[in-house]
Write an enzyme that holds these catalytic residues in place. Structure first.
Site, PDB file in Angstrom:
ATOM      1  N   ARG A  50       8.875   0.755  10.660  1.00 54.36           N
ATOM      2  CA  ARG A  50       8.039  -0.430  10.399  1.00 54.36           C
ATOM      3  C   ARG A  50       6.621  -0.193  10.929  1.00 54.36           C
ATOM      4  O   ARG A  50       5.669  -0.878  10.549  1.00 54.36           O
ATOM      5  CB  ARG A  50       8.664  -1.682  11.036  1.00 54.36           C
ATOM      6  N   TYR A 102      -8.410 -13.533  -8.128  1.00 54.67           N
ATOM      7  CA  TYR A 102      -7.008 -13.524  -8.574  1.00 54.67           C
ATOM      8  C   TYR A 102      -6.309 -14.824  -8.154  1.00 54.67           C
ATOM      9  O   TYR A 102      -6.480 -15.286  -7.031  1.00 54.67           O
ATOM     10  CB  TYR A 102      -6.314 -12.290  -7.973  1.00 54.67           C
ATOM     11  N   ASP A 172     -11.790  -6.771  -3.610  1.00 56.53           N
ATOM     12  CA  ASP A 172     -10.533  -6.395  -4.255  1.00 56.53           C
ATOM     13  C   ASP A 172     -10.907  -5.490  -5.433  1.00 56.53           C
ATOM     14  O   ASP A 172     -11.551  -5.926  -6.389  1.00 56.53           O
ATOM     15  CB  ASP A 172      -9.808  -7.672  -4.717  1.00 56.53           C
ATOM     16  N   LYS A 197      -0.585  -2.067  -9.684  1.00 54.31           N
ATOM     17  CA  LYS A 197      -1.285  -2.011 -10.983  1.00 54.31           C
ATOM     18  C   LYS A 197      -1.651  -0.562 -11.331  1.00 54.31           C
ATOM     19  O   LYS A 197      -0.778   0.263 -11.484  1.00 54.31           O
ATOM     20  CB  LYS A 197      -2.522  -2.900 -10.944  1.00 54.31           C
TER      21      LYS A 197
HETATM   22  C1  LIG Z   1      -6.770  -8.397  -8.653  1.00 52.51           C
HETATM   23  C2  LIG Z   1      -5.430  -8.551  -8.007  1.00 52.51           C
HETATM   24  N1  LIG Z   1      -5.344  -8.499  -6.673  1.00 52.51           N
HETATM   25  C3  LIG Z   1      -4.168  -8.650  -6.026  1.00 52.51           C
HETATM   26  C4  LIG Z   1      -2.996  -8.869  -6.733  1.00 52.51           C
HETATM   27  C5  LIG Z   1      -1.709  -9.058  -5.989  1.00 52.51           C
HETATM   28  O1  LIG Z   1      -0.981  -7.885  -6.022  1.00 52.51           O
HETATM   29  P1  LIG Z   1       0.623  -7.827  -5.948  1.00 52.51           P
HETATM   30  O2  LIG Z   1       1.136  -8.433  -7.208  1.00 52.51           O
HETATM   31  O3  LIG Z   1       0.885  -6.355  -5.811  1.00 52.51           O
HETATM   32  O4  LIG Z   1       1.037  -8.590  -4.738  1.00 52.51           O
HETATM   33  C6  LIG Z   1      -3.036  -8.917  -8.123  1.00 52.51           C
HETATM   34  C7  LIG Z   1      -1.795  -9.148  -8.896  1.00 52.51           C
HETATM   35  O5  LIG Z   1      -1.831  -9.415 -10.087  1.00 52.51           O
HETATM   36  C8  LIG Z   1      -4.281  -8.753  -8.788  1.00 52.51           C
HETATM   37  O6  LIG Z   1      -4.392  -8.807 -10.121  1.00 52.51           O
END
Ligand SMILES: Cc1ncc(COP(=O)(O)O)c(C=O)c1O
Length: 380
Positions: A50, A102, A172, A197
């Site tokens: 962990r 997001y 992000d 992604k």
């Molecule tokens: C731009 C963006 N950031 C963060 C996330 C969150 O990621 P996760 O689904 O791996 O938790 C997403 C998910 O769609 C996303 O599109």
């Protein structure tokens, strides 16, 4: 005579960056270390998974190298990384966030605001006036490309404005990946990824990574992970490493396809607008040209002059495109974004398309047929 070794390109690092590790066996593929615990006294000072795991550490090193970061911390999902980054804020601290961030991030911020943990203020990150709205916030939260309208904020300007105010800038970078955009080079302090992604790229894992320049921030993120337990699965980290080896070829093809579709669909019946930063009509096209390198991303949004029900019918009548959420994978996905809570502000006929690596003419034909059913697109 000594000669300086040229710096390797990111495309090459993606293929070779993680495979230097096993010099003992010569294995080209990095080892997957599943062990949850380690015998005391080992050379690597590993104790418990962990806290640290060699497979995650390879992934973290690879992402840090690509982003030009001093370090990176992997998490169980993109959201686990985002939660950890928000934990950097003091109790009651304030974050200024892009209004089209997001939905999961916005939802988490609303939740944390409702419990009094922090305060969140949404701004239009593409409006120059918003740079003056940082006030006393400790953190600015942007995305290198907003979603689903693919807005592009001026990261250099935001970094400078945030730093003038003593705030840190987190970007992000999930949609752009470090191949198209490197926020740290533009002045950001932290970069977050949903590696579920593009980095993984095959819709088969959940994983997040946060990278940054400041060793103190990285160490706090790592401590948070150990305490809260949002650590990645070893297998997922290994799959992400495998996926990343083909990121450059996947992404290049995805960007080309997105660009092709954006142009083919523009100006066709009942297509009110195609949102894609590669199009001269996109409001931040000039900035996107400066800030992005090698392509404008794999996503585009199609604004149809049809009702929600007709737009849903398009999504369910394709053969190759799958009606599913998510993005950045080898298979092409489409969905009506207004179906999600928090996205009701979008036009009802807005479809988000995530281009995969299939043949682009097949994709166009498949989409064209589905659109024609509602009197839209190039085949209508
Ligand atoms: C731009 C963006 N950031 C963060 C996330 C969150 O990621 P996760 O689904 O791996 O938790 C997403 C998910 O769609 C996303 O599109």
């Amino acid at each position: 005579m000594t000669s300086e070794r040229p710096q390797l390109s990111r495309e090459t690092l993606l293929v070779h960056g993680s495979s230097r590790s096993d010099q003992r066996t010569g294995a080209l593929v990095p080892p997957l270390v599943l062990s949850a615990t380690y015998a005391h006294g080992n050379q690597e000072k590993l104790a418990y998974s962990r806290d640290r795991n060699p497979t995650w550490e390879l992934l973290e090193a690879a992402v840090a190298q690509l982003e030009g970061a001093a370090g990176a911390v992997a998490f169980a999902s993109g959201m686990a990384g985002i939660s950890a980054a928000l934990e950097l804020l003091p109790m009651g601290g304030e974050v200024v966030v892009a209004q089209d961030a997001y939905t999961g991030t916005r939802d988490l911020l609303s939740h944390l605001s409702s419990t009094g943990r922090l305060r969140a203020r949404r701004v239009d990150a593409t409006a120059p006036a918003a740079l003056e709205e940082i006030g006393g916030a400790e953190m600015v939260w942007l995305e290198s490309m907003g979603n689903p309208l693919l807005s592009v904020p001026d990261l250099r300007a935001w970094a400078a404005a945030a730093h003038r105010r003593g705030a840190i800038l987190l970007v992000d970078n999930t949609l752009a990946t470090p191949l198209l955009c490197r926020p740290l080079e533009l002045g950001a302090d932290l970069v977050a990824h949903s590696a579920s992604k593009h980095l993984g790229g095959h819709s088969d894992l959940m994983l997040g990574v946060v990278a940054g320049q400041d060793p103190e921030l990285i160490s706090r993120l790592r401590q948070h992970r150990t305490r809260q337990g949002g650590c990645p699965g070893q297998m997922e980290a290994w799959l992400a490493l495998r996926g990343m080896r083909t990121l450059a070829v996947r992404l290049s093809r995805q960007c080309q396809t997105a660009d092709f579709l954006a142009r083919e669909l523009t100006g066709t019946p009942r297509v009110k607008e195609v949102h894609y930063p590669g199009l001269a009509t996109h409001p931040q096209h000039r900035l996107a040209e400066e800030q992005l390198e090698g392509g404008f991303g794999a996503l585009l949004a199609l604004e149809l002059e049809v009702e929600a029900e007709a737009a849903e019918r398009v999504c369910t009548s394709t053969r190759i495109w799958t009606n599913a959420t998510s993005l950045g994978s080898v298979e092409s996905l489409l969905e009506r974004r207004g179906r999600w809570a928090g996205e009701e502000y979008l036009p009802p006929g807005l479809l988000r398309l995530s281009c995969g690596i299939e043949n682009r003419e097949d994709l166009l034909e498949d989409l064209g047929r589905a659109l024609a059913q509602v009197g839209a697109g190039p085949l209508a």
